[in-house]
Design an enzyme around this catalytic site. Sequence first.
Site, PDB file in Angstrom:
ATOM      1  CD  GLU A   1      37.563  32.186  35.263  1.00 50.38           C
ATOM      2  OE1 GLU A   1      37.064  33.054  35.677  1.00 50.38           O
ATOM      3  OE2 GLU A   1      38.009  31.792  34.111  1.00 50.38           O
TER       4      GLU A   1
ATOM      5  CG  ASN B   1      36.451  35.478  38.388  1.00 53.78           C
ATOM      6  OD1 ASN B   1      37.226  36.229  37.528  1.00 53.78           O
ATOM      7  ND2 ASN B   1      36.064  34.222  38.193  1.00 53.78           N
TER       8      ASN B   1
ATOM      9  CD  GLU C   1      40.764  34.610  36.488  1.00 50.73           C
ATOM     10  OE1 GLU C   1      39.705  35.158  35.956  1.00 50.73           O
ATOM     11  OE2 GLU C   1      40.979  33.453  36.026  1.00 50.73           O
TER      12      GLU C   1
ATOM     13  CG  ASP D   1      38.658  37.745  33.627  1.00 50.76           C
ATOM     14  OD1 ASP D   1      39.178  37.146  32.462  1.00 50.76           O
ATOM     15  OD2 ASP D   1      38.092  37.307  34.254  1.00 50.76           O
TER      16      ASP D   1
ATOM     17  CD  GLU E   1      39.614  35.379  30.278  1.00 52.52           C
ATOM     18  OE1 GLU E   1      38.918  34.884  31.073  1.00 52.52           O
ATOM     19  OE2 GLU E   1      39.712  36.525  29.928  1.00 52.52           O
TER      20      GLU E   1
END
Length: 558
Positions: A334, A393, A425, A455, A512
């Site tokens: 990520e 993101n 995301e 997410d 996560e």
Amino acid sequence: MEEKDKVANGIETIKTATVVESMTDGFYLLDDRMILKYINGIAEKITGKRMEEIVGRPVLEAFPALVGSHTERMILQVLENKGSMEFDENFSDHGGWYHIKLISIEEGGFAIYFQTIEQQKRLEEKLTDFAYFDYLTGLSNRRRMTEIAFSLKEKGEEYSFFYINLDNLKFINALYNYTSGDKVVVSVAERLRTFSCGNRHVGRLEGDEFIIILEKVPKEELKNLASELLALFKEPFILADFQTAYVTASIGIACSPYDTERLRDLVAYAQTAMYEAKKIKGPSFAFYMPAMMASRERRVLIEKSLMDCLENSGFYFTVQPQISGGGTNLSGVEVLARWNHPVLGELSPLEFIEVAEQTGTIAHLTVHLLKGVLQTIKQWESQYGWDTKTAINMTPSLLANSAFFDEFFSLLEQYKIKPSLLEIELTEHAEMAYSETTIRNLELCRDKGISIAIDDFGTGFSMISYLTQFPINKIKIDRYFIQKIGEDAKSEAVLKSLIHLANSIGCELLAEGVERSEEIVFLKENSCTKFQGYFYDKAMLLEDFEEKYLKEKVISSK
């Protein structure tokens, strides 16, 4: 001689009548007793009275509308002092505004000239509206609010500013269209107008910013009034297409003369307090305090830096590994934006990304970071045979920005990156991103082979609906549930349900915030085998990531 004089007088009379009748003004002739002696044709048309009906009658009897009017007072003044007088008066029952001229005559009596100026007055009113009122909402604009404040200051009155900013109007404009945004602004203005009264003046500055000036309100009462204002935003607003959206507001409050006597500073202080209020989650308000100025200066510097060229400005990114299987396989990374500002030093992503969203520079920032990410992917592909997904993101406003996605796809072609190597995301508040434009952009990504991930899944009731609204490939379970493993049985039950839900609909699943070995054991036992968190690695600089995950792989394969 007498015959010649009569002829001359007759000719003079004919000339006078011709001139009077050819005028574009209405015309009356009155004697010293205010008895009508003459009225021309224009006056007949304007008043609807014929000359034979009214000549010989007192003017106030013939025209009752003059009784008690400004015109009557001026007639009496001209009769007494002679001379002339000009003025405007509105006779609403007789066509509106007229310009009137009174002129005394040496031989006695006086003349009245008048003409309609209704159209001119309407134009003046429109010009006044343009000058002092907001074109969209009809509220007082910045100029009029400034004049109100100056007037209070000149009188030495105490007054306060409420600086109101709509928190998510930019998202609504991006997700739907500016027509929907304008409808929200108009609806907000209507609600704020209900708050207006004799000592409360409501205005719109521009865009999503409103201001209220409150006269002589004790400081201790301002909190209650601010709470009343925020209550106006509890109900959703109807958009142009009959959809609804919740709009929240942040309010900054500054008071004169307590905070400052200078109007310019008072507005700046109220705005500064408003930005402080935005740091509080949800609708909120804050009073100005001197310590806030450092925060304002910091924000202004961040805003300016975001608008400048971002090359060599300290922006960079880190990557956090995503691990699968027994904890040895790299399944993805990520990307996390970072900023080592040349003046402010290392900034929190939460801070600069929020400012970028609010100022409309988020696309500019994201494109800059994307170039670096894609360049790195290309380099890793060449050096290490990189074939792993890279997650990026994207904020709600980006998801609805078709121009941004056009540039995104163009960059993929420019750097010759396979779309299957990328994952988008959806960040928190993704519910704000649901629109036809957003769905179209995400479907374009999916059709190209780009993966879509949610997410922080599980922390909101609306999250479940995303699975049907968005073309989702991957679910990232929020760390809140991971931290509860071994500590809270109910949270463990919810976590098991979320894992089962993801597996039953064929979505890839990742946990996560994994930090403890018992979390890994529980997740594996319940069919979740991909992890991201400090148990494996924090976000890493590129060189550190390469050293640990890429170079070792190349060496071991030889």
